[in-house]
Design a protein around this motif. Structure first.
Motif, PDB file in Angstrom:
ATOM      1  N   TYR A  92      47.468  39.495  35.597  1.00  0.00           N
ATOM      2  CA  TYR A  92      48.421  39.741  36.617  1.00  0.00           C
ATOM      3  C   TYR A  92      48.573  41.413  36.581  1.00  0.00           C
ATOM      4  O   TYR A  92      48.460  42.309  35.810  1.00  0.00           O
ATOM      5  N   PRO A  93      48.873  41.837  37.957  1.00  0.00           N
ATOM      6  CA  PRO A  93      49.168  41.269  39.318  1.00  0.00           C
ATOM      7  C   PRO A  93      47.792  40.769  40.136  1.00  0.00           C
ATOM      8  O   PRO A  93      48.085  40.211  41.012  1.00  0.00           O
ATOM      9  N   ALA A  94      46.771  41.451  39.717  1.00  0.00           N
ATOM     10  CA  ALA A  94      45.568  40.966  40.523  1.00  0.00           C
ATOM     11  C   ALA A  94      45.605  39.266  40.614  1.00  0.00           C
ATOM     12  O   ALA A  94      45.109  38.887  41.736  1.00  0.00           O
ATOM     13  N   SER A  95      45.749  38.422  39.346  1.00  0.00           N
ATOM     14  CA  SER A  95      45.570  37.011  39.538  1.00  0.00           C
ATOM     15  C   SER A  95      46.505  36.480  40.768  1.00  0.00           C
ATOM     16  O   SER A  95      46.192  35.397  41.047  1.00  0.00           O
ATOM     17  N   ALA A  96      47.695  37.173  40.851  1.00  0.00           N
ATOM     18  CA  ALA A  96      48.904  36.476  41.699  1.00  0.00           C
ATOM     19  C   ALA A  96      47.965  36.276  43.195  1.00  0.00           C
ATOM     20  O   ALA A  96      48.648  35.449  43.804  1.00  0.00           O
ATOM     21  N   THR A  97      47.131  37.240  43.639  1.00  0.00           N
ATOM     22  CA  THR A  97      46.546  36.872  44.690  1.00  0.00           C
ATOM     23  C   THR A  97      45.877  35.589  45.059  1.00  0.00           C
ATOM     24  O   THR A  97      45.764  35.026  46.215  1.00  0.00           O
ATOM     25  N   LEU A  98      45.665  35.013  43.928  1.00  0.00           N
ATOM     26  CA  LEU A  98      45.051  33.391  44.129  1.00  0.00           C
ATOM     27  C   LEU A  98      45.978  32.386  44.227  1.00  0.00           C
ATOM     28  O   LEU A  98      45.540  31.470  45.089  1.00  0.00           O
ATOM     29  N   TRP A  99      47.230  32.788  43.984  1.00  0.00           N
ATOM     30  CA  TRP A  99      48.289  31.313  44.288  1.00  0.00           C
ATOM     31  C   TRP A  99      49.557  31.910  44.779  1.00  0.00           C
ATOM     32  O   TRP A  99      50.578  31.127  45.126  1.00  0.00           O
TER      33      TRP A  99
END
Length: 282
Positions: free
Chosen positions: A105-112
């Protein structure tokens, strides 16, 4: 705020003990279902204000589907059926995924971030195993001693409380290295290790008091440590979803504490992970 937190805690503690030890199991199941309902409403707010009630309804329907597959009555029936394995493995898989989401996070938030369905699925993977783990642990040995499951459930809860307390005091005293600054800036590595130490002491003390052999003690200790690590992840994942939703608390139901999810976020991970790890290690 501190005064409100203390008053609310003093009111909740006897209610928790009363529910664990004195509620008939069917009423306990209804209570846990009520907690699930409130938690689902708060999770719906994570998804989006206009999705709150549709998401809550969908989560309740999904829980209902698991009840058709595994009727609650079987938990205290003569067969004492175990928690559906698929639900446990769902929980284990979800928390491994959640670990990746939190770490990235926060990069992973772009997936969901923009997906209503994914965030709803995350809610189902968080709350449904929590419901079943609560009931399954409470129903352990219920035909032989109705208090056995209550003590086990209280033990896992106490692990989380001990870890929270240890993390707070060790973090205050020694905290220098941030655990997940992008998600929860206040948590530190030192606090995490302090929490693990306190939980370990509790687990060893309880198994020693119960006269457990060395093999059982190691299994309980390993399951306890995994449960505590999962509890930290449960707290961090809820913080991540609140941050994305622009919320400080999951709700305002509990003065000084926030919402239901703010109180059970650690338990949603700790309870199913403890049960899964104990069953696998045994």
């Amino acid at each position: 705020m501190l005064k409100q937190r203390i008053i609310t805690a003093l009111l909740l503690i006897p209610l928790v003990f009363g529910a664990l030890f004195f509620l008939p199991i069917k009423w306990f199941a209804l209570l846990v279902a009520g907690v699930f309902l409130l938690g689902s409403l708060e999770w719906g707010a994570f998804v989006g204000a206009r999705w709150r009630y549709p998401v809550s309804l969908l989560l309740c329907l999904l829980l209902g589907a698991t009840l058709l597959w595994q009727p609650v009555e079987q938990l205290w029936g003569p067969a004492l059926a175990a928690l559906p394995n698929a639900t446990l493995y769902l929980s284990g898989s979800w928390w491994l995924l959640a670990l990746l989401l939190v770490v990235r996070y926060p990069a992973s938030a772009t997936l969901w971030r923009g997906s209503v369905w994914l965030k709803t699925l995350f809610g189902a993977a968080t709350l449904i195993p929590f419901f079943w783990a609560m009931l399954s642990l409470r129903c352990v040995e219920i035909w032989h001693d109705s208090s056995t499951g209550a003590w086990i459930l209280l033990f896992v809860m106490a692990l989380v409380w001990a870890a929270d307390s240890g993390a707070y005091f060790f973090g205050k005293a020694f905290g220098k290295h941030k655990l997940a600054p992008a998600v929860s800036p206040g948590k530190t590595m030192e606090g995490m290790f302090g929490g693990l130490l306190c939980a370990s002491l509790l687990a060893v003390g309880v198994t020693w008091y119960q006269g457990a052999d060395g093999h059982t003690t190691l299994i309980v200790l390993a399951s306890s440590l995994l449960a505590v690590l999962a509890s930290i992840l449960g707290d961090l994942s809820e913080s991540m979803f609140k941050r994305e939703a622009g919320l400080k608390d999951s709700g305002a139901l509990l003065p000084g504490h926030g919402g239901i999810l703010d109180r059970i976020d650690s338990l949603t991970a700790a309870l199913p992970v403890f049960l899964l790890s104990y069953l696998l290690l045994s």
